[in-house]
Design a protein around this motif. Structure first.
Motif, PDB file in Angstrom:
ATOM      1  N   LEU A 180      36.650  20.191  32.265  1.00 15.87           N
ATOM      2  CA  LEU A 180      35.643  20.994  31.500  1.00 15.87           C
ATOM      3  C   LEU A 180      35.081  22.163  31.574  1.00 15.87           C
ATOM      4  CD1 LEU A 180      35.932  22.802  28.594  1.00 15.87           C
ATOM      5  CD2 LEU A 180      34.062  21.391  27.594  1.00 15.87           C
ATOM      6  N   GLN A 181      33.493  21.962  32.841  1.00 22.65           N
ATOM      7  CA  GLN A 181      33.196  22.493  33.676  1.00 22.65           C
ATOM      8  C   GLN A 181      33.654  23.306  35.047  1.00 22.65           C
ATOM      9  OE1 GLN A 181      29.445  20.546  35.588  1.00 22.65           O
ATOM     10  NE2 GLN A 181      28.326  22.358  35.229  1.00 22.65           N
ATOM     11  N   GLN A 182      34.779  22.497  35.375  1.00 25.36           N
ATOM     12  CA  GLN A 182      35.313  23.072  36.218  1.00 25.36           C
ATOM     13  C   GLN A 182      36.517  24.741  36.032  1.00 25.36           C
ATOM     14  OE1 GLN A 182      37.301  19.768  37.709  1.00 25.36           O
ATOM     15  NE2 GLN A 182      35.759  18.995  39.649  1.00 25.36           N
ATOM     16  N   SER A 183      37.150  24.376  34.656  1.00 24.53           N
ATOM     17  CA  SER A 183      37.508  24.942  33.632  1.00 24.53           C
ATOM     18  C   SER A 183      36.985  26.421  33.415  1.00 24.53           C
ATOM     19  CB  SER A 183      38.302  24.677  32.783  1.00 24.53           C
ATOM     20  OG  SER A 183      39.565  23.777  33.351  1.00 24.53           O
ATOM     21  N   ALA A 184      35.952  25.764  33.135  1.00 21.80           N
ATOM     22  CA  ALA A 184      35.038  26.926  32.402  1.00 21.80           C
ATOM     23  C   ALA A 184      34.210  27.945  33.481  1.00 21.80           C
ATOM     24  CB  ALA A 184      33.694  26.775  32.022  1.00 21.80           C
ATOM     25  N   SER A 185      34.282  27.316  35.175  1.00 25.01           N
ATOM     26  CA  SER A 185      33.647  28.065  35.793  1.00 25.01           C
ATOM     27  C   SER A 185      34.705  29.218  36.853  1.00 25.01           C
ATOM     28  CB  SER A 185      33.627  26.669  37.407  1.00 25.01           C
ATOM     29  OG  SER A 185      32.454  26.373  37.236  1.00 25.01           O
ATOM     30  N   LYS A 186      36.400  28.059  36.974  1.00 30.67           N
ATOM     31  CA  LYS A 186      37.306  29.044  37.035  1.00 30.67           C
ATOM     32  C   LYS A 186      37.196  30.490  35.893  1.00 30.67           C
ATOM     33  CE  LYS A 186      40.049  25.649  38.867  1.00 30.67           C
ATOM     34  NZ  LYS A 186      40.953  24.062  39.089  1.00 30.67           N
ATOM     35  N   LEU A 187      37.321  29.641  34.694  1.00 27.60           N
ATOM     36  CA  LEU A 187      37.846  31.238  34.195  1.00 27.60           C
ATOM     37  C   LEU A 187      36.596  32.479  34.750  1.00 27.60           C
ATOM     38  CD1 LEU A 187      38.809  32.198  31.989  1.00 27.60           C
ATOM     39  CD2 LEU A 187      37.716  31.500  30.764  1.00 27.60           C
ATOM     40  N   ASP A 188      35.795  31.741  34.299  1.00 25.36           N
ATOM     41  CA  ASP A 188      34.420  32.714  34.971  1.00 25.36           C
ATOM     42  C   ASP A 188      34.535  33.220  36.060  1.00 25.36           C
ATOM     43  OD1 ASP A 188      31.615  33.759  34.184  1.00 25.36           O
ATOM     44  OD2 ASP A 188      31.207  32.850  36.238  1.00 25.36           O
ATOM     45  N   ASN A 189      35.304  33.114  36.821  1.00 21.09           N
ATOM     46  CA  ASN A 189      36.004  33.100  38.887  1.00 21.09           C
ATOM     47  C   ASN A 189      37.067  34.676  37.889  1.00 21.09           C
ATOM     48  OD1 ASN A 189      33.302  31.646  40.323  1.00 21.09           O
ATOM     49  ND2 ASN A 189      35.421  30.448  40.586  1.00 21.09           N
ATOM     50  N   GLN A 190      37.714  34.455  37.836  1.00 17.85           N
ATOM     51  CA  GLN A 190      38.994  35.098  37.113  1.00 17.85           C
ATOM     52  C   GLN A 190      38.506  36.171  36.706  1.00 17.85           C
ATOM     53  OE1 GLN A 190      42.311  35.042  38.201  1.00 17.85           O
ATOM     54  NE2 GLN A 190      41.716  33.001  39.352  1.00 17.85           N
ATOM     55  N   ILE A 191      37.296  36.027  35.564  1.00 19.56           N
ATOM     56  CA  ILE A 191      36.811  37.388  35.014  1.00 19.56           C
ATOM     57  C   ILE A 191      36.340  38.228  36.074  1.00 19.56           C
ATOM     58  CG2 ILE A 191      35.048  38.170  33.455  1.00 19.56           C
ATOM     59  CD1 ILE A 191      35.900  35.384  32.058  1.00 19.56           C
ATOM     60  N   LYS A 192      35.239  37.834  37.321  1.00 21.87           N
ATOM     61  CA  LYS A 192      34.681  38.445  38.236  1.00 21.87           C
ATOM     62  C   LYS A 192      35.612  39.331  39.402  1.00 21.87           C
ATOM     63  CE  LYS A 192      30.390  35.410  38.482  1.00 21.87           C
ATOM     64  NZ  LYS A 192      29.948  34.501  38.979  1.00 21.87           N
ATOM     65  N   SER A 193      36.715  38.250  39.478  1.00 17.59           N
ATOM     66  CA  SER A 193      37.996  39.414  39.762  1.00 17.59           C
ATOM     67  C   SER A 193      38.727  40.247  39.790  1.00 17.59           C
ATOM     68  CB  SER A 193      38.638  37.965  40.394  1.00 17.59           C
ATOM     69  OG  SER A 193      39.925  38.927  40.946  1.00 17.59           O
ATOM     70  N   ILE A 194      38.390  40.403  38.076  1.00 17.29           N
ATOM     71  CA  ILE A 194      39.435  41.352  37.662  1.00 17.29           C
ATOM     72  C   ILE A 194      37.864  42.765  37.405  1.00 17.29           C
ATOM     73  CG2 ILE A 194      39.453  42.254  34.875  1.00 17.29           C
ATOM     74  CD1 ILE A 194      40.830  39.543  34.420  1.00 17.29           C
ATOM     75  N   VAL A 195      37.507  42.038  37.462  1.00 22.33           N
ATOM     76  CA  VAL A 195      35.933  43.669  37.946  1.00 22.33           C
ATOM     77  C   VAL A 195      36.342  43.952  38.497  1.00 22.33           C
ATOM     78  CG1 VAL A 195      33.451  43.820  36.770  1.00 22.33           C
ATOM     79  CG2 VAL A 195      34.558  42.248  35.275  1.00 22.33           C
ATOM     80  N   ASN A 196      35.936  43.108  40.143  1.00 21.33           N
ATOM     81  CA  ASN A 196      36.134  43.675  40.787  1.00 21.33           C
ATOM     82  C   ASN A 196      36.729  44.746  41.320  1.00 21.33           C
ATOM     83  OD1 ASN A 196      33.353  42.482  42.143  1.00 21.33           O
ATOM     84  ND2 ASN A 196      34.105  40.509  42.989  1.00 21.33           N
ATOM     85  N   LYS A 197      37.933  43.945  40.828  1.00 25.91           N
ATOM     86  CA  LYS A 197      38.986  45.252  41.054  1.00 25.91           C
ATOM     87  C   LYS A 197      38.958  46.075  40.547  1.00 25.91           C
ATOM     88  CE  LYS A 197      42.443  41.373  42.092  1.00 25.91           C
ATOM     89  NZ  LYS A 197      44.219  40.975  41.575  1.00 25.91           N
TER      90      LYS A 197
END
Length: 213
Positions: free
Chosen positions: A191-208
């Motif tokens: 669960l922690q790994q999945s949440a971390s991946k989601l967090d990274n995806q959100i960061k990537s979208i914001v950076n774009k």
């Protein structure tokens, strides 16, 4: 007797007068010798009136200065000019044109004369203005879309990351509370790994969207 259509096609005077452009012959000093009927119609004058005119009589003051200081010297030196922008003045108003000219020796021994072609550019200018308006509108639309995208990215990133941060915090607390249960610990890790991946995806979208996460 009326001419047959085929005869007109071989009549070079007819072709000269009805050409879809202005044809003009004048002396190097500007004195007009010939003009076709197309140009006469554009200028609003007849054959007799054009014979008393100089080429510069149909230009405004700025055009006369430009012709005498730039166009005429080039004709004398290089014997031709191409696509010179001029504004022709007439009794009915003015129109923009492209002026092409070539200097040749007169057969009558009167020195060099200029054979010129004059193209109206009114339609081209309208087309260019329309293209410019469309390009400006497209750029403005892109700016509005980019702004909307940045606003959506910013809002959604904060709306999503706030509960996500809570989830990550709760996962950490659960992990500490049941660290002895290996099966539960494995699920919490996933669960922690999945949440971390989601967090990274959100960061990537914001950076774009050129926003800081």
């Amino acid at each position: 007797m009326e001419k047959e259509p085929g005869d007109d096609l071989m009549d070079y005077k007819f072709l000269y007068d009805t050409a879809p452009c202005g044809l003009l012959t004048f002396k190097m000093n500007g004195q007009i010798i010939y003009a076709n009927q197309t140009l006469l119609k554009w200028l609003g004058v007849n054959d007799e009136e054009i014979a008393a005119k100089k080429m510069t009589d149909f230009l405004d003051k700025a055009g006369v200065m430009y012709y005498e200081l730039f166009v005429q010297p080039i004709l004398k030196m290089h014997k031709e000019v191409k696509e010179i922008n001029l504004n022709i003045q007439t009794s009915k108003g003015a129109f923009s044109c492209l002026f092409n000219g070539v200097a040749v020796d007169s057969k009558a021994g009167e020195g060099e004369i200029i054979h010129a072609i004059i193209f109206k550019v009114e339609d081209r200018q309208k087309y260019e203005k329309e293209l410019l308006l469309r390009r400006n509108k497209a750029e403005e639309d892109n700016k509005l879309k980019s702004k909307a995208l940045r606003e959506v990215s910013f809002d959604q990133s904060h709306l999503v990351r706030a509960p996500l941060a809570n989830i990550l915090g709760l996962v950490s607390m659960l992990e500490k509370a049941i660290h002895k249960d290996h099966e539960a610990h494995r699920f919490i890790t996933m669960l922690q790994q999945s949440a971390s991946k989601l967090d990274n995806q959100i960061k990537s979208i914001v950076n774009k969207a050129n926003l800081k996460p």
